[in-house]
Design a protein around this motif. Structure first.
Motif, short mmCIF file in Angstrom:
data_model
loop_
_atom_site.label_atom_id
_atom_site.label_comp_id
_atom_site.label_asym_id
_atom_site.label_seq_id
_atom_site.Cartn_x
_atom_site.Cartn_y
_atom_site.Cartn_z
N GLN A 141 3.55 26.14 -23.79
CA GLN A 141 4.83 25.71 -23.57
C GLN A 141 5.01 24.28 -22.95
O GLN A 141 4.24 23.86 -22.41
CB GLN A 141 5.81 26.71 -22.52
N ARG A 142 5.98 23.60 -23.24
CA ARG A 142 6.27 22.23 -22.79
C ARG A 142 6.38 22.30 -21.36
O ARG A 142 6.82 23.35 -20.62
CB ARG A 142 7.75 21.82 -23.29
N GLU A 143 5.65 21.36 -20.48
CA GLU A 143 5.70 21.41 -19.00
C GLU A 143 5.92 20.03 -18.52
O GLU A 143 5.65 19.02 -19.24
CB GLU A 143 4.18 21.82 -18.67
N LEU A 144 6.70 20.09 -17.20
CA LEU A 144 6.69 18.93 -16.67
C LEU A 144 5.58 18.13 -16.17
O LEU A 144 4.75 18.82 -15.62
CB LEU A 144 7.81 19.07 -15.54
N VAL A 145 5.36 16.94 -16.34
CA VAL A 145 4.34 16.15 -15.95
C VAL A 145 4.56 15.36 -14.82
O VAL A 145 3.83 15.30 -13.75
CB VAL A 145 3.59 15.20 -17.09
N ALA A 146 5.67 14.52 -14.83
CA ALA A 146 6.19 13.64 -13.77
C ALA A 146 7.77 13.54 -13.86
O ALA A 146 8.04 13.37 -15.11
CB ALA A 146 5.39 12.29 -13.74
N HIS A 147 8.31 13.36 -12.57
CA HIS A 147 9.65 13.11 -12.76
C HIS A 147 9.96 11.89 -11.83
O HIS A 147 9.44 11.68 -10.67
CB HIS A 147 10.38 14.25 -12.39
N ILE A 148 10.97 11.15 -12.04
CA ILE A 148 11.53 9.88 -11.15
C ILE A 148 12.92 9.78 -11.02
O ILE A 148 13.55 10.11 -12.25
CB ILE A 148 11.00 8.45 -11.62
N THR A 149 13.56 9.94 -9.98
CA THR A 149 14.99 10.16 -9.81
C THR A 149 15.68 8.57 -10.01
O THR A 149 14.76 7.67 -10.08
CB THR A 149 15.38 10.76 -8.57
N SER A 150 16.96 8.55 -10.19
CA SER A 150 17.62 7.24 -9.96
C SER A 150 17.32 6.41 -8.89
O SER A 150 17.25 5.16 -8.73
CB SER A 150 19.01 7.33 -10.41
N GLY A 151 16.87 7.20 -7.78
CA GLY A 151 16.35 6.63 -6.49
C GLY A 151 15.12 6.27 -6.44
O GLY A 151 14.63 5.89 -5.08
N TYR A 152 14.27 6.47 -7.41
CA TYR A 152 12.95 6.06 -7.61
C TYR A 152 12.02 7.20 -6.62
O TYR A 152 11.01 6.83 -6.29
CB TYR A 152 12.72 4.80 -7.03
#
Length: 117
Positions: A44-55
């Motif tokens: 399945q597709r998985e999250l690797v990394a995430h960055i918010t609008s506030g960094y």
């Protein structure tokens, strides 16, 4: 219409590095969260990394300390710096504009990353 174009994938030996880029158009890039996801064959597709609008950043445990997500709002581009690559990192990598999760949002077409032994 929002468009995302990933680039920077390729074939690399284990221990090597790659830098993925995701260029966005058609949206006010700076107000949105961005994420990198990956999908290996049969998985399945998985999250690797995430960055918010506030960094603010977050990472999957499997890549912590090796991958770094960043963004340049003036260039409407997000990046994923991948170091110390392992064969298990082999997958198609996708960028997403939107909240965390594999549903909704806007997706790029994906870029193949292959790590050889």
């Amino acid at each position: 219409q929002v468009q995302l174009v990933e680039s920077g994938g390729g074939l690399v030996q284990a221990g090597g590095s790659l830098r993925l880029s995701c260029a966005a158009s058609g949206t006010i890039f700076s107000v949105y969260d961005m994420g990198w996801y990956r999908q290996a064959p049969g998985k399945q597709r998985e999250l690797v990394a995430h960055i918010t609008s506030g960094y603010r950043t977050s990472y999957a445990d499997s890549v912590k300390g090796r991958f770094t997500i960043s963004r340049e709002n003036n260039k409407r581009t997000a990046y994923l710096q991948m170091n110390s690559l392992k064969p298990k990192d082999t997958a198609v990598y996708y960028c997403k504009v939107g909240s965390v999760g594999t549903r909704g949002g806007y997706w790029g077409q994906g870029t193949q990353v292959t790590v050889s032994t």
